[in-house]
Design an enzyme around this catalytic site. Structure first.
Site, PDB file in Angstrom:
ATOM      1  N   GLY A  17       0.761  -1.158  -0.050  1.00  0.00           N
ATOM      2  CA  GLY A  17      -0.095  -0.056  -0.066  1.00  0.00           C
ATOM      3  C   GLY A  17       0.644   1.248   0.049  1.00  0.00           C
ATOM      4  CB  CYS A  42     -15.149   2.317 -29.969  1.00  0.00           C
ATOM      5  SG  CYS A  42     -15.912   3.314 -31.143  1.00  0.00           S
TER       6      CYS A  42
HETATM    7  C1  LIG Z   1      -3.130  -8.352  -0.322  1.00  0.00           C
HETATM    8  C2  LIG Z   1      -2.352  -7.212  -1.026  1.00  0.00           C
HETATM    9  N1  LIG Z   1      -1.112  -7.180  -0.716  1.00  0.00           N
HETATM   10  C3  LIG Z   1      -0.304  -6.121  -1.408  1.00  0.00           C
HETATM   11  C4  LIG Z   1      -0.616  -5.515  -2.194  1.00  0.00           C
HETATM   12  C5  LIG Z   1       0.095  -4.427  -2.964  1.00  0.00           C
HETATM   13  O1  LIG Z   1      -0.333  -3.189  -2.783  1.00  0.00           O
HETATM   14  P1  LIG Z   1       0.754  -2.052  -3.222  1.00  0.00           P
HETATM   15  O2  LIG Z   1       0.782  -2.139  -4.666  1.00  0.00           O
HETATM   16  O3  LIG Z   1       0.011  -0.805  -3.180  1.00  0.00           O
HETATM   17  O4  LIG Z   1       1.725  -1.967  -2.536  1.00  0.00           O
HETATM   18  C6  LIG Z   1      -2.115  -5.582  -2.572  1.00  0.00           C
HETATM   19  C7  LIG Z   1      -2.957  -4.618  -3.759  1.00  0.00           C
HETATM   20  O5  LIG Z   1      -3.392  -3.466  -3.340  1.00  0.00           O
HETATM   21  C8  LIG Z   1      -2.880  -6.411  -2.133  1.00  0.00           C
HETATM   22  O6  LIG Z   1      -4.346  -6.586  -2.461  1.00  0.00           O
END
Ligand SMILES: Cc1ncc(COP(=O)(O)O)c(C=O)c1O
Ligand SMILES: N[C@@H](CCCC[NH3+])C(=O)O
Length: 421
Positions: free
Chosen positions: A247, A351
Site C-alpha cells: 500500500g 471506442c
Molecule cells: C493483499 C495485497 N497485498 C499487497 C498489495 C500491494 O499493494 P501496493 O501495490 O499498493 O503495495 C495488494 C494490492 O493492493 C494486495 O491486495
C-alpha cells in the site's frame, strides 16, 4: 542495444523519479527502435526502490521481511530482478505462483494469498506444496482452511484479517474494510483457536492489507491500522510473523511529495509496539511505479469547439488506470517539449469515452508523429493490459545496466486468435 546515456538525470533525488527525469533522447531512440506503444521498465530503478524501502524497515525492525506483491507486475524480468535481491514473492493467485516458480523462486520464498480461491488454484498450489513444503498459505475465510485440509494440507498457515480500516488512492482499491477480504477482526481469535485445536496445521502468521496508494496524509490511518493489528497479534499469540500488507504510495503528480519512507517505518514500529513476531510487508507499487513509463505516438490532432483532441496509439487496453480509477499519469511530449501549451484531451483508439488519459490538461500542442511518454506505469500497467477491442498488447522493453532488451515481445494479430479452436 548498449547505450551509455543514463536513463534519468542522476542528480535527481533518488527517492523520487519524476516523469521529467527520464532521458528524452534515450526514450525517443527506444520508440524508434522498438516502435510504439511500448512499455519501458527500468530494472535498476526497481532495485533502488527495494533497497531504500528495505533499509528503512531494517532500521526500524529486527529482521523484517519485504516481499513483492506479484500482481503489480508478473513479468519474468521483474520477478527475477527481485529474487536476485533476495525478495520473497507474495502471490495472489495460482497463476502468480506458477510464474514465480518459473522465474526461479523456491517454494519457501512464496506466500500464497488466494482471495476466494478457485478449486483449481488450491489443487495446483497444494500440489506444489506437496513437493516442497515450505510455502505459506494465507487464507481469508475459515472454509478455505477446511478446503486445504481436504487436500491433505498440514503446513504453514496464515490468517488474513479484515481490520475494518481502509486506506488508498481510490474506493476501488481499499480492501481493509470490504467484507470480501479477510476474516472479520473480532472473529479472528476464535478462528485461530479452532485452527489450532481442530487442524493439523502450523498457524504461523496474521495478515491484512488496508489498501493501495497511501501517501503521508494517510499516515494516521496507517498507524491506527497497524496498532489494531499489533493488538490482535498479541491476543492470538505464538506467531512467527505479522504481515501488514502493501500500500505504500508514490507521487504520480509533480507537485506531490514522496512518502518519507524512513518516517513510515518508524511510525509503523511505534504503532505496533512490542511484538514477539517479525514484521512482513508486501509492496508492489512502491517498488515499481516510477520504474516504468509507456511510450506512444501521436496519430491525430483535432481541434474541436471544446478542446484539442490528441489521439495516441496507446489506449485504455494498454494502461487502464485512468479509465478505471480516474488515475492521474503525467504525459510528456518527448519530440516537441517546447511547443505552445494548450488544454489537450488525450485519448486512444478504443471506442469508449473512458479511453481518455486526460481531459483539458495544459500540455505542449503536439504534431502528428510526436512521441509522448506516460509516467509511472511500472506497477499495474502491463499487468492490467488486455486485448479488449482487439488491441494486441505492446512490447515491453527492460533496461538494465545501460542496456535495453525485449522483456516481452509485442503481440500480433495472430496472438489475438491463437487460442481459438
Ligand atoms: C493483499 C495485497 N497485498 C499487497 C498489495 C500491494 O499493494 P501496493 O501495490 O499498493 O503495495 C495488494 C494490492 O493492493 C494486495 O491486495
Ligand atoms: N490495481 C490498483 C492497485 C490495487 C491492486 C491490488 N489490491 C491500481 O492500479 O492502483
Amino acid at each position: 542495444m548498449t547505450d551509455p546515456t543514463p536513463t534519468t538525470d542522476s542528480d535527481s533525488d533518488p527517492a523520487v523519479r519524476r516523469l521529467g527525469d527520464w532521458d528524452a533522447v534515450r526514450l525517443r531512440s527506444l520508440a524508434e527502435q522498438y516502435d510504439t506503444p511500448a512499455y519501458v521498465i527500468d530494472l535498476d530503478r526497481i532495485r533502488q526502490n527495494y533497497r531504500r524501502l528495505s533499509a528503512a524497515f531494517e532500521a526500524a525492525f529486527d529482521d523484517p521481511t519485504v516481499m513483492f506483491a506479484v500482481k503489480a507486475h508478473s513479468g519474468r524480468a521483474v520477478i527475477e530482478t527481485l529474487l536476485d535481491e533476495g525478495v520473497p514473492m507474495e502471490c495472489a493467485a495460482a497463476g502468480e505462483v506458477f510464474r514465480a516458480l518459473r522465474a526461479g523462486a523456491d517454494p519457501d520464498e512464496i506466500q500464497y494469498t488466494g482471495v476466494n480461491p478457485p478449486d483449481g488454484d488450491l489443487d495446483y498450489v497444494v500440489g506444489v506444496w506437496e513437493d516442497a513444503p515450505g510455502m505459506t498459505f494465507n487464507v481469508g475465510a475459515e472454509d478455505s482452511v477446511e478446503r486445504l485440509a481436504e487436500r491433505g494440507f498440514d503446513g504453514r498457515l496464515c490468517l488474513r484479517v479484515n481490520p475494518g480500516i481502509a486506506a488508498g488512492h481510490h474506493e476501488k482499491v481499499k480492501t481493509g474494510a470490504h467484507p470480501k477480504f479477510g476474516i472479520p477482526y473480532d472473529s479472528v481469535p476464535e478462528v485461530a483457536e479452532r485452527v489450532r485445536e481442530e487442524y493439523d496445521m502450523d498457524l504461523v502468521g496474521l495478515h491484512a492489507h488496508a489498501g493501495s496508494g497511501m501517501l503521508d496524509e494517510d499516515m494516521d490511518a496507517h498507524a491506527e491500522y497497524v496498532a489494531k493489528m499489533g493488538e490482535l497479534a498479541r491476543e492470538v499469540g505464538d506467531l512467527e510473523f505479522l504481515d501488514i500488507g502493501g500500500g505504500f504510495g508514490v507521487p504520480y503528480r509533480d507537485d506531490e511529495d514522496p512518502l518519507d519512507i524512513d518516517a513510515v517505518a518508524e511510525r509503523t514500529a511505534e504503532a505496533l509496539g512490542d511484538l514477539d513476531a517479525t514484521l512482513k510487508i508486501e509492496p508492489g507499487r512502491y517498488l515499481l511505479a516510477d520504474a516504468g513509463c509507456l511510450l506512444a505516438t501521436v496519430n491525430t490532432v483535432k481541434d474541436t469547439p471544446e478542446t484539442t483532441v490528441v489521439g495516441i496509439d496507446a489506449s485504455m487496453t494498454t494502461l487502464i488506470r485512468p479509465a478505471m480509477y480516474d488515475a492521474y499519469h503525467g504525459i510528456r511530449n518527448l519530440t516537441n517539449p517546447d511547443a505552445p501549451v494548450e488544454p489537450l484531451t488525450v485519448g486512444g483508439p478504443v471506442c469508449e469515452s473512458s479511453d481518455t488519459f486526460c481531459r483539458d490538461r495544459p500540455l505542449p500542442r503536439p504534431d502528428r508523429g510526436d512521441v509522448v511518454a506516460i509516467g509511472h506505469t511500472g506497477a499495474y500497467g502491463y499487468a492490467m493490459a488486455s486485448q479488449f477491442h482487439s488491441q494486441p498488447r505492446p512490447v515491453e522493453i527492460a533496461l538494465e545496466g545501460g542496456e535495453a532488451r525485449v522483456a516481452r515481445r509485442r503481440e500480433t494479430f495472430d496472438d489475438l486468435v491463437r487460442l481459438e479452436e
